[in-house]
Motif scaffolding. Sequence first.
Motif, mmCIF file in Angstrom:
data_model
loop_
_atom_site.group_PDB
_atom_site.id
_atom_site.type_symbol
_atom_site.label_atom_id
_atom_site.label_comp_id
_atom_site.label_asym_id
_atom_site.label_seq_id
_atom_site.Cartn_x
_atom_site.Cartn_y
_atom_site.Cartn_z
ATOM 1 N N ARG A 81 -7.715 3.764 -7.801
ATOM 2 C CA ARG A 81 -8.503 4.784 -8.243
ATOM 3 C C ARG A 81 -7.609 6.024 -8.857
ATOM 4 O O ARG A 81 -8.038 6.973 -9.252
ATOM 5 C CB ARG A 81 -9.555 5.201 -7.662
ATOM 6 C CG ARG A 81 -10.788 4.416 -7.353
ATOM 7 C CD ARG A 81 -11.456 4.718 -6.297
ATOM 8 N NE ARG A 81 -12.674 3.509 -6.068
ATOM 9 C CZ ARG A 81 -13.542 3.228 -5.074
ATOM 10 N NH1 ARG A 81 -13.103 3.840 -3.942
ATOM 11 N NH2 ARG A 81 -14.499 2.284 -5.370
ATOM 12 N N SER B 224 -7.836 -0.078 3.342
ATOM 13 C CA SER B 224 -8.438 0.088 2.772
ATOM 14 C C SER B 224 -8.443 1.433 1.842
ATOM 15 O O SER B 224 -8.589 1.436 0.714
ATOM 16 C CB SER B 224 -10.113 0.195 3.278
ATOM 17 O OG SER B 224 -10.292 -1.088 3.713
ATOM 18 N N GLU B 225 -8.266 2.379 2.555
ATOM 19 C CA GLU B 225 -8.250 3.957 1.988
ATOM 20 C C GLU B 225 -6.971 3.832 0.908
ATOM 21 O O GLU B 225 -7.186 4.273 -0.127
ATOM 22 C CB GLU B 225 -7.731 4.859 3.055
ATOM 23 C CG GLU B 225 -9.056 5.449 3.787
ATOM 24 C CD GLU B 225 -8.944 6.491 4.601
ATOM 25 O OE1 GLU B 225 -8.521 7.547 4.259
ATOM 26 O OE2 GLU B 225 -8.804 6.112 5.849
ATOM 27 N N GLU C 272 -9.140 -7.176 -9.983
ATOM 28 C CA GLU C 272 -9.631 -5.881 -9.711
ATOM 29 C C GLU C 272 -9.976 -4.970 -10.930
ATOM 30 O O GLU C 272 -9.211 -4.445 -11.477
ATOM 31 C CB GLU C 272 -8.802 -5.064 -8.866
ATOM 32 C CG GLU C 272 -9.011 -3.621 -8.355
ATOM 33 C CD GLU C 272 -10.317 -3.831 -7.710
ATOM 34 O OE1 GLU C 272 -11.446 -3.276 -8.253
ATOM 35 O OE2 GLU C 272 -10.340 -4.461 -6.522
ATOM 36 N N GLU D 46 -7.073 -6.461 -0.016
ATOM 37 C CA GLU D 46 -7.058 -5.334 -0.319
ATOM 38 C C GLU D 46 -5.392 -4.874 -0.042
ATOM 39 O O GLU D 46 -5.063 -3.902 0.661
ATOM 40 C CB GLU D 46 -7.836 -4.299 1.006
ATOM 41 C CG GLU D 46 -9.388 -4.235 0.336
ATOM 42 C CD GLU D 46 -10.114 -3.355 1.163
ATOM 43 O OE1 GLU D 46 -9.842 -3.107 2.374
ATOM 44 O OE2 GLU D 46 -11.202 -2.937 0.828
ATOM 45 N N ASN E 236 -7.830 1.642 -2.173
ATOM 46 C CA ASN E 236 -8.798 2.315 -2.908
ATOM 47 C C ASN E 236 -8.068 3.401 -3.698
ATOM 48 O O ASN E 236 -8.380 3.771 -4.791
ATOM 49 C CB ASN E 236 -10.044 2.347 -2.255
ATOM 50 C CG ASN E 236 -10.955 1.422 -1.989
ATOM 51 O OD1 ASN E 236 -11.404 0.711 -2.747
ATOM 52 N ND2 ASN E 236 -11.332 1.233 -0.659
#
Length: 246
Positions: free
Chosen positions: A34, A26-27, A225, A190, A30
């Motif tokens: 981003r 997940s990290e 996304e 993800e 993301n």
Amino acid sequence: MERKKHIIVFLLMLLTAYPLNASWRSEVYNAYIRNRMDIWKNVIDRMNSLDNKSADMLAELVNYQYGYIGYCIGLEKKEEARKYLSLAEKNIDMLENNNYDPATINAYRCAFYGFRLGLNKMSAPVNGLKSLEYGRRALELDNTNYFAVIQYGNIQFYMPAAFGGSKKEGIDYFLKAKKLMEADQTSLIENWNYLSLRVLIAQSYTAMNEMNAAKTEYDNILKIEPDFLYVKNDLYPSLIKKMKNI
């Protein structure tokens, strides 16, 4: 009652073990959407510092290192790229010594020799041929390994036509990899590799002046996304601008 207690303990162990791995995934995902590669780097540094890594964890780490190295080369951070390439190659050696999937091992070696070429264009006679050799071997071992298919697609797309490269064949390999990944929809959750592949397809269409196909691909990426900043704020607007100037 005792049996029930053992089941509860077992379930608690699963629940505490799973989020750790899920957290890294997940990290990284993301961080990717981003454009926070500082967070990505932090994840791989934390993972690399752990002792007694399982083969699956080591393979996951190599994948994240692979993504970070590519990012560093793209931004001309060559010393940083070399540092993490060295770490990733050591991890691949460990995986190979533990008899990890040979096709995946060869696919990463293909990618890493490609990175060496990216760091030094003059090394093409050695690193280019090594990358091609490992890419071919990976596909011979398993032509359904999506990562191996992507790496060979990269070779085809970027290798000069005079040496046997073909941009069209490169895109065909990328599309094949996409189909292979999409065969297991749960694996796409993800998964930064999937979004990266979709971006690669769109950029390849752009490079071939197939602007409508590139736009369709970017539209689909943003449906998957919407907060993918690199596409939303950079690649997509750039494509639209090019299309208006044609």
